[in-house]
Design an enzyme around this catalytic site. Structure first.
Site, PDB file in Angstrom:
ATOM      1  N   ASP A 100       0.831  -1.203   0.000  1.00 54.77           N
ATOM      2  CA  ASP A 100       0.000   0.000   0.000  1.00 54.77           C
ATOM      3  C   ASP A 100       0.867   1.255   0.000  1.00 54.77           C
ATOM      4  OD1 ASP A 100      -2.268  -1.564   0.110  1.00 54.77           O
ATOM      5  OD2 ASP A 100      -2.351  -1.529   2.302  1.00 54.77           O
TER       6      ASP A 100
HETATM    7  N1  URA Z   1      -1.291  -6.058   3.619  1.00 53.85           N
HETATM    8  C1  URA Z   1      -1.757  -4.802   3.692  1.00 53.85           C
HETATM    9  O1  URA Z   1      -2.797  -4.563   4.277  1.00 53.85           O
HETATM   10  N2  URA Z   1      -1.057  -3.828   3.086  1.00 53.85           N
HETATM   11  C2  URA Z   1       0.105  -4.032   2.451  1.00 53.85           C
HETATM   12  O2  URA Z   1       0.707  -3.089   1.928  1.00 53.85           O
HETATM   13  C3  URA Z   1       0.596  -5.352   2.393  1.00 53.85           C
HETATM   14  C4  URA Z   1      -0.130  -6.345   2.990  1.00 53.85           C
END
Ligand code: URA
Length: 237
Positions: A102
């Site tokens: 993310d």
């Molecule tokens: N899980 C998440 O919620 N975000 C990420 O960036 C990676 C795994």
């Protein structure tokens, strides 16, 4: 003779799965003619165009491990002109991230032009463990930890937890620092996992992909993978 989607993926422009989608969408030509069947085989002499551009064959494979900073998007480009993970890598070849983190998640992400390896690492049947450290709201009780370990169902599918531990608790701020290892790559999966237990994630970092660890990589730094590491990743299949 090799399968068209494999040749496209090996040229480094996209993963094998995306290449299959492009073929089915009629965006691929072999020697000028549209080919929209997945079984098609091509030779080294055939000229392959994807979206009007001729692909380069036999491009050297490159593999990078980046410690992604916060506020960076895990894709090749962004319409909103935000920095992307590719901006951090100094290379002449067209690489792309394997899976995604993310925008606000930090930590390890692999970038490569090897569609074969990207496919292998993201395919759900290959159980590649990924370890995250999450700062979550509140404190998990025994029942919640048991639920986590036995597999919480998210969007109809259980999330297999390989390893879980509480690293620290901040009694004043009412937050916990937890470490969790899972095999999946579904979008926002760690956030969804803790959210479903009533403990939203405030910060998230990926510290390990299979045997690859952050080590000395500071935020925004990267290194190339060694041949040995690449071979080891291939052996995860
Ligand atoms: N899980 C998440 O919620 N975000 C990420 O960036 C990676 C795994």
């Amino acid at each position: 003779m090799e399968r068209l989607q494999k040749v496209i993926a090996e040229s480094g422009i996209t993963s094998r799965r995306k290449a299959e989608e492009l073929i089915l969408a009629g965006k691929v030509r072999v020697n000028g003619a549209i080919v929209n069947e997945l079984g098609t085989k091509v030779s080294g002499q055939d000229i392959i165009e994807v979206d009007g551009a001729i692909i380069e064959r036999d491009v050297a494979k490159k593999y990078y491990l980046l410690n992604k900073p916060r506020g960076v998007i895990s894709s090749v480009s962004d319409d909103k002109k935000r920095p992307t993970v590719v901006d951090y890598i100094d290379t002449d070849v067209r690489i792309y991230p394997v899976g995604r983190l993310d925008y606000d998640t930090t930590g390890l992400i692999i970038l490569t032009n090897d569609g074969e390896l990207a496919n292998l690492l993201t395919h759900p049947t290959n159980q590649v463990p990924k370890t995250y450290i999450a700062k979550i709201e509140g404190f998990l009780n025994k029942d919640e930890i048991d639920r986590l370990r036995s597999g919480v169902r998210i969007d109809g599918r259980k999330v297999l937890v390989d390893h879980f531990k509480i690293r620290d608790k901040n009694l004043e701020k009412k937050t916990s620092l937890v470490e969790v290892t899972i095999f999946e790559g579904r979008n926002h999966i760690v956030k969804k996992l803790f959210e479903s237990l009533g403990h939203p994630v405030k910060r998230l970092s990926r510290i390990k992909i299979a045997f690859l660890e952050v080590g000395k990589l500071k935020s925004g730094e990267y290194r190339e993978l060694t041949i040995k590491e690449v071979k080891k990743l291939y052996s995860l299949k």
